[in-house]
Design an enzyme around this catalytic site. Structure first.
Site, PDB file in Angstrom:
ATOM      1  N   SER A  72       0.817  -1.202   0.000  1.00 19.19           N
ATOM      2  CA  SER A  72       0.000   0.000   0.000  1.00 19.19           C
ATOM      3  C   SER A  72       0.859   1.264   0.000  1.00 19.19           C
ATOM      4  CB  SER A  72      -0.952  -0.046   1.196  1.00 19.19           C
ATOM      5  OG  SER A  72      -1.917   0.974   1.137  1.00 19.19           O
ATOM      6  N   ASP A  74      -1.174   1.231  -3.835  1.00 15.03           N
ATOM      7  CA  ASP A  74      -2.112   0.230  -4.352  1.00 15.03           C
ATOM      8  C   ASP A  74      -3.460   0.846  -4.708  1.00 15.03           C
ATOM      9  OD1 ASP A  74      -3.078   0.643  -1.758  1.00 15.03           O
ATOM     10  OD2 ASP A  74      -3.628  -1.462  -1.483  1.00 15.03           O
TER      11      ASP A  74
END
Length: 461
Positions: free
Chosen positions: A115, A256
């Site tokens: 992420s 992400d």
């Protein structure tokens, strides 16, 4: 045993904490737990007419980190060794993997991404059928069988691997299908920062298809530069580009692309609370906000709660973490929730936070109202907020120490309802976070400092 799963999958230093061996073993364990022994409704084996066995199906996607390559191979090896067919989606945002997990009827989805974390880290997230994140019980079941002996399939029962070349296009088509009209962003000039991450293809593609004039930055991933001085964790480059190009707004994604932050035409930051408020008002206006309720975490600014109250919208608050927002939304049947960090979940269209979905609907609101992002975001008057981390303390006593509780109560009484105090033990470190909101920055600073001193005195080791 130390718990392996964190608040969002398994995450850590790639090839340090998160090794190929662990990735393989986790995938085997996940397959054993999540596909009912390998006999669920997968795809018929058309390659061998003598064996009509139905194998389960998984989809696997990743962000562009270089470590994602070896981890993807390890995950695919684990799944296929457990008798699961795999479709490789390659580089795709987390919400895109979640969408295709549901759309393709897969038993499970796997996202290899850390992420917003820096490049040396990586992570593995598993998604259940329908594209939902795992609940605690499933994670515990996966951990319980990790490393155990198991009966391995052989011969024709081993899974197959295929590339799925339409992943980006199908995800973009899905996003465009959530809009009320074709090309609703026509006339808007937008800067989009993809953080050299998983949305570097899908992001510009979907905004341009929706009609926007797009200046795309952070779209040259080399495996090393993800989140590096760009994206939702570093808004400076986006702000500069918006001002340089005279853009109407800027959108920042993380690695992400499950979160979205923004800047307005003058370069002012627009955080997740403000985005959530704009979307909540838009949904309420169309009577698409069930129970006139929106879900946020306890970290949301008091100004957000006050703005929603003024509009007759209730706020349901949860612990920090988008998984807890999701749990509350599913339990209460709510349509909108999110975090100050930019995770926004629109359950009518997605099962996870989706930065591109959020951006599309935020920008569509600008276009349909003729308002600037600054004007829309002004519905939230953010109170000055201070967050102080107090390290080297016994965080387990943060909620039980009577003198600390008394100090907090005294400060809250002095704020007289015009501010807020939150003491929160860190989930991963030996520290306590002191968050204070007050009418002025000076007052917030003073209260936070006084309470940090008490935390250190009472809980210090």
């Amino acid at each position: 045993m130390t718990r392996i799963f964190g608040t969002d999958g398994v995450r850590g230093l790639a090839n340090g904490v998160l090794t190929a061996e662990l990735a393989l073993d986790l995938s085997v364990a996940a397959a054993r737990v999540m596909v009912d022994g390998g006999e669920w409704r997968g795809r018929n084996d058309k390659d061998d007419a003598t064996r009509p066995r139905v194998r389960p199906l998984a989809v696997v996607g990743r962000d562009p980190r270089i470590s994602g390559q070896f981890l993807e191979h390890a995950v695919v090896a684990g799944l296929t060794s457990a008798g699961v067919d795999v479709l490789r989606l390659r580089v795709l945002p987390t919400p895109g993997v979640a969408y295709l997990t549901a759309a393709l009827g897969a038993d499970l989805g796997v996202v290899i991404s850390a992420s917003h974390n820096p490049m040396p880290d990586n992570g593995i997230k598993f998604l259940q059928r329908g594209g939902h994140k795992l609940d605690d019980a499933v994670e515990e079941a996966v951990e319980a069988v990790l490393g155990q002996e198991w009966e391995r399939p052989t011969g024709g029962d081993i899974g197959r691997v295929e590339p799925y070349g339409k992943a980006v296009e199908e995800y973009v088509e899905h996003l465009l299908g959530t809009l009320a009209a074709p090309r609703p962003l026509a006339g808007l000039r937008i800067v989009l920062d993809c953080a050299h991450g998983a949305a570097y293809q899908a992001g510009p593609m979907v905004l341009r298809a929706a009609g926007a004039d797009v200046i795309a930055i952070g779209v040259d991933p080399d495996g090393l530069n993800i989140n590096d001085g760009c994206g939702s964790t570093h808004l400076g480059p986006l702000r500069d580009a918006v001002l340089a190009h005279g853009a109407d707004a800027g959108i920042a994604l993380d690695g992400d692309a499950d979160r979205c932050l923004a800047v307005d035409h003058e370069g002012h930051d627009i955080d997740g609370d403000q985005i959530l408020a704009v979307l909540a008002l838009a949904l309420a206006e169309r009577d698409h906000l069930p129970q006139r309720t929106v879900v946020s975490t306890v970290m949301s600014n008091l100004g957000f709660v006050q703005a929603m109250s003024a509009a007759g919208i209730a706020v349901e608050q949860t612990k920090v973490g988008d998984r807890y927002v999701l749990e509350s939304m599913r339990a209460g049947g709510f349509a909108l929730g999110g975090e100050q960090s930019g995770h926004v979940i629109m359950s009518e269209h997605a099962t996870t936070g989706d930065g591109l979905l959020t951006a599309l609907h935020l920008l569509a609101r600008m276009a349909s109202t003729g308002s600037t992002l600054q004007q829309l975001a002004a519905v939230v008057t953010r109170l000055p907020q201070v967050l102080v981390n107090v390290p080297d303390v016994d965080k387990t006593r943060a909620e039980t120490d009577s003198e600390l509780a008394a100090a907090v109560a005294a400060e809250e009484a002095a704020l007289a309802g015009n501010g807020r105090i939150l003491l929160r033990p860190s989930g991963t470190e030996a520290l306590v976070r002191v968050m204070v909101e007050a009418p002025s920055q000076a007052q917030a600073d003073d209260v936070a400092h006084r309470l940090a001193v008490v935390v250190k005195e009472r809980l210090g080791r």
